[in-house]
Design a protein around this motif. Structure first.
Motif, PDB file in Angstrom:
ATOM      1  N   GLN A 185      46.093  41.486  50.107  1.00  0.00           N
ATOM      2  CA  GLN A 185      46.173  41.334  48.657  1.00  0.00           C
ATOM      3  C   GLN A 185      46.301  42.698  47.989  1.00  0.00           C
ATOM      4  N   PRO A 186      46.870  42.747  46.783  1.00  0.00           N
ATOM      5  CA  PRO A 186      47.055  44.043  46.116  1.00  0.00           C
ATOM      6  C   PRO A 186      45.762  44.655  45.580  1.00  0.00           C
ATOM      7  N   GLY A 187      44.746  43.866  45.403  1.00  0.00           N
ATOM      8  CA  GLY A 187      43.505  44.389  44.838  1.00  0.00           C
ATOM      9  C   GLY A 187      43.446  44.168  43.340  1.00  0.00           C
ATOM     10  N   SER A 188      42.256  43.970  42.822  1.00  0.00           N
ATOM     11  CA  SER A 188      42.065  43.660  41.412  1.00  0.00           C
ATOM     12  C   SER A 188      42.389  44.864  40.530  1.00  0.00           C
ATOM     13  N   ALA A 189      43.266  44.642  39.559  1.00  0.00           N
ATOM     14  CA  ALA A 189      43.585  45.704  38.602  1.00  0.00           C
ATOM     15  C   ALA A 189      42.351  46.065  37.782  1.00  0.00           C
TER      16      ALA A 189
END
Length: 206
Positions: A185-189
């Motif tokens: 996953q890209p990770g939480s902004a």
């Protein structure tokens, strides 16, 4: 040999007379026999015919079959704005026990309340009841039960941030981003923004 009773949802419609009579007789027979290996419910639809009864039965039947695991029936679903910390803890423990017992009765190997359910409860405690330490406890429960989920670390980071423990919050945001990387996953902004802010202003431990 079954380890748990079968669940059966029986229905009939008043506009299908021949089937309705037969179904009622079967239900009466079950009522008299009371089979130990079967849990059942009967629903009569007064305005349904043979074509409509299955449509009504589908939703009602699924709800009945999974009723032992119903989230809306758990004690935590009845918590309100006047709830105190003791009420929350009691409701959480009772809900966990009820949910796991219900799951086992259906043959599922559940070991915890659903992650999103606990996360929502913890954020409610944090934002509406304004009990950050209790929220941290709930977030930690989620971390224990779902260690591979990025969201549990983001939640714990938010809880720790609310208590003023910015050093620990920063560590949890890092753990969440690392967990996200592991699962692709890209990770939480939001977590990234909070980390940038914490690193820009320094951290502290209460």
């Amino acid at each position: 040999h079954l380890s748990h009773p079968l669940r059966l949802f029986i229905t009939s419609g008043a506009l299908e007379a021949a089937i309705d009579i037969t179904t009622r007789r079967m239900v009466a027979r079950l009522d008299s026999v009371k089979p130990q290996s079967l849990t059942y419910a009967y629903q009569h639809y007064s305005s349904a015919n043979h074509g409509m009864t299955p449509l009504f039965s589908l939703v009602d039947g699924v709800q009945y079959l999974f009723e032992p695991m119903s989230l809306v029936r758990l004690p935590i679903s009845r918590l309100g704005p006047s709830t105190d910390s003791a009420d929350v803890m009691r409701a959480y423990v009772a809900s966990r026990e009820t949910y796991l017992a219900g799951a086992r009765s259906l043959g599922f190997d559940a070991r915890a309340l659903p992650e999103d359910q606990v996360n929502g409860l913890a954020y409610g405690v944090l934002q509406f009841l304004q009990l950050p330490r209790l929220a941290v406890w709930l977030f930690r429960e989620n971390v224990r039960d779902y260690p591979d989920s990025p969201d549990v670390y983001y939640g714990l980071g938010d809880g720790l941030l609310a208590t003023g423990d910015t050093a620990s919050a920063k560590a949890q945001f890092h753990r969440g981003l690392e967990a996200a990387r592991r699962v692709g996953q890209p990770g939480s902004a939001g977590a990234k923004r909070k980390l940038a802010s914490l690193e820009g202003h320094g951290t502290k431990t209460p």
